[in-house]
Enzyme design. Structure first.
Site, short mmCIF file in Angstrom:
data_model
loop_
_atom_site.label_atom_id
_atom_site.label_comp_id
_atom_site.label_asym_id
_atom_site.label_seq_id
_atom_site.Cartn_x
_atom_site.Cartn_y
_atom_site.Cartn_z
N SER A 146 14.28 9.91 -25.76
CA SER A 146 15.24 9.15 -26.54
C SER A 146 15.32 7.66 -26.16
O SER A 146 15.86 6.87 -26.94
CB SER A 146 16.63 9.76 -26.39
OG SER A 146 17.10 9.61 -25.06
N LYS A 182 19.81 0.50 -22.41
CA LYS A 182 19.92 1.49 -23.48
C LYS A 182 21.37 1.56 -23.97
O LYS A 182 22.30 1.41 -23.18
CB LYS A 182 19.47 2.84 -22.93
CG LYS A 182 19.34 3.96 -23.96
CD LYS A 182 18.77 5.21 -23.29
CE LYS A 182 18.70 6.39 -24.24
NZ LYS A 182 18.16 7.60 -23.57
N SER A 224 13.58 11.76 -21.44
CA SER A 224 13.86 10.60 -22.30
C SER A 224 13.47 9.24 -21.75
O SER A 224 13.51 8.25 -22.48
CB SER A 224 15.35 10.58 -22.68
OG SER A 224 15.60 11.55 -23.66
#
Lengths: 100, 463
Positions: free
Chosen positions: B129, B53, B153
């Site tokens: 997210s 990420k 997330s």
């Protein structure tokens, strides 16, 4: 609940440039969210201590020795910044008007 | 769609899927970015392609957190979680899209283009997210992806994309190199197709780290072995508040059936009550935004990259850089957090939230006196349509109702695929255990996975 003027004051503290229209929008959003969050105010917490970290650790210590360049040399760590003689270059802190 | 086990298989899948789903901010095709640890020449993980990420530091590519304010930032070091995986032989093939600084539940708050889409239905969100990481694993672009879970997330996008997503206990994995959102809540988590793979990856990442003083001093567990454990005799609690008003009836039926199916493997299921569940959203957002307002103060436009502007002095420069560089939700977070911490309001908001946090933690401790595991949905609904919530911040916050309580309490929790809706959208089952009891969590997830065929379903490449 929170006014446009308050949002502008907070934005100033947080070093955020906001337009008038943005400030009005945020005042409305944040008021709506906080209004929804008011429910927690009715919970009884008179005899409760605040909780800040979840893992229950306390007093984490390490050996009292210098660890050189543990994440990289100063030069490597500053590679994203504009530097001069190893210092970060910034704008003038005071504008000319303020100096005069 | 097979799970890639070599870099070439991964790059081929990325070429095929990326035009449709945009899971990546950048995929590394050049060999100099596709660095691996030269010392590792053999071992199970040697050469396995993974994605990271964008808010986790890697020396390959950029570490932007999908924010304009960091769009050119290249980290001088790797996050501890990344370094440990590299030392085990994995290859990082790219950085995945996300909500800017982890703030969002749909990957629609991305500060840098493009928009990530759900591989099962490209008119829908991948969740957030860590939406890019979930989409990359679901589509078979990578073997595994790292995500971060502050309030759901990793778990929620895993649920939306039909993959396994693990949020470890707070402090289980070092946060060094994770760009901080809410420091008392942030965790680094993993997303994979299979439970045992997530367990193995977590095993490598877990354990104390001198670079994160909040990392637990306890050694990591044998999570891969735990996947083979029998679950007979385990007591599973099903909290009624997670099946109350607001849940999609289809999701409710699927998740209830999944939980009761564990009885066939010898577990017992009982209904429990966690009455503070509705308060967790307020507690979570007040604390997360307050911490974010402090954490994001470091982005000054000077140390991580410099921009030429027309500003007169330093204060003007800061305001300009931050006003332009942060996206709408990040600015909202900084404003709300600054407000919740400001003199005259701090006791009323941040202080109150911190005390209710203690109550929530105690409520879970009490529940775990009577059950070994808590099982519930990850999200009240399956993946929603792109754009359907993005104009209403409160609606987006409320969608996190089933993932934030565990974050507030610091508990380990994971999502495992447990069914499909009539619209062919995945649904996730959430499994929660006491602090540092990840072994039990993996045992239950693995037992569930073994007894069902959801793991064999994969999305089809859009035409």
């Amino acid at each position: 609940m929170i006014t446009k003027e308050e949002v502008k004051k907070i934005a100033d503290l947080a070093r955020l440039h906001l337009s008038d229209a943005d400030a009005s929008g945020y005042a409305l959003d944040i008021s709506g969210v906080l209004e929804n969050f008011e429910t927690i105010r009715s919970l009884d917490t008179a005899s409760v201590a605040a909780q800040d970290a979840a893992s229950g650790l306390k007093n984490v210590t390490r050996e009292d020795v210098v660890r050189e360049n543990i994440l990289g040399t100063p030069k490597e760590l500053l590679k994203n910044a504009k530097t001069k003689d190893g210092y970060v270059v910034v704008k003038a802190v005071f504008s000319e008007a303020e100096v005069l | 769609m097979k799970t890639p086990r070599t870099v070439q298989e991964s790059l081929d899948a990325i070429d095929a899927w990326e035009p449709h789903i945009h899971a990546f901010l950048e995929a590394f095709h050049e060999t100099d970015e596709l660095r691996r640890s030269p010392e590792v020449t053999e071992g199970l993980l040697q050469g396995l392609p993974i994605a990271v990420k964008a808010n986790i530091a890697t020396t390959s590519g950029h570490t932007s957190a999908s924010s304009k304010i960091l769009k050119n930032f290249k980290s001088p070091f790797n996050a501890t979680a990344v370094q440990r995986l590299l030392d085990a032989g994995v290859v990082v093939v790219g950085k995945t899209q996300e909500d800017e600084f982890g703030m969002g539940s749909s990957t629609e708050n991305n500060g840098l283009p493009p928009q990530t889409k759900n591989p099962w239905d490209i008119s829908r969100v991948a969740g957030g997210s860590s939406g890019g990481s979930a989409a990359a694993v679901a589509s078979g672009e990578v073997f595994m992806a790292l995500g971060t879970d502050t309030g759901g997330s990793v778990r929620q996008p895993a649920s939306f994309c039909g993959v396994v997503g693990v949020k470890p206990t707070y402090g289980r994995v070092s946060r060094h190199g994770l760009l901080a959102y809410g420091s008392s809540l942030d965790t680094v988590g993993v997303l994979t197709r299979r439970v045992a793979d997530a367990a193995r990856m977590l095993e490598i990442m877990a354990g104390p780290d001198v670079l994160d003083a909040t990392s637990s001093l306890e050694k990591g567990g044998n999570y891969a072995d735990a996947c083979k454990k029998d679950i007979a005799g385990l007591k599973i609690g099903m909290p009624k508040e997670f099946f109350a008003e607001g849940i999609d009836p289809e999701v409710k039926t699927i998740v209830q059936a999944a939980i009761y199916s564990l009885e066939k493997q010898g577990a017992t299921v009982r209904e429990i009550s966690l009455p503070l569940t509705p308060a967790a959203i307020a507690v979570y957002y007040l604390i997360a935004k307050a911490e974010a307002s402090s954490n994001l103060a470091r982005f000054d436009g000077l140390r991580y990259e410099t921009v030429d502007t027309n500003t007169k002095n330093l204060i003007d420069y800061y305001k300009h850089i931050r006003g332009e560089g942060f996206g709408e939700e990040v600015k909202r977070a900084v404003l709300m957090g600054t407000y919740a911490l400001s003199s005259g309001y701090v006791d009323e908001w941040y202080g109150k939230a911190s005390k209710v946090r203690t109550l929530i933690r105690k409520e879970y401790e009490q529940a775990f006196q009577n059950v070994d595991v808590i099982a519930c949905p990850v999200s009240p609904e399956a993946a929603f349509l792109l754009g359907s919530k993005s104009s209403d911040p409160l609606a987006m916050y409320l969608a996190d109702a089933y993932t934030v309580p565990m974050s507030v309490a610091g508990l380990p929790a994971m999502s495992v695929p447990c069914g499909m809706t009539k619209n062919n959208l995945p649904v996730g089952l959430q499994i929660i255990t006491p602090h540092f009891a990840e072994e039990t969590m993996f045992a239950v997830a693995s037992a569930y996975e073994d007894a069902h065929t959801w793991k064999d379903l994969t999305p089809t490449l859009p035409k």
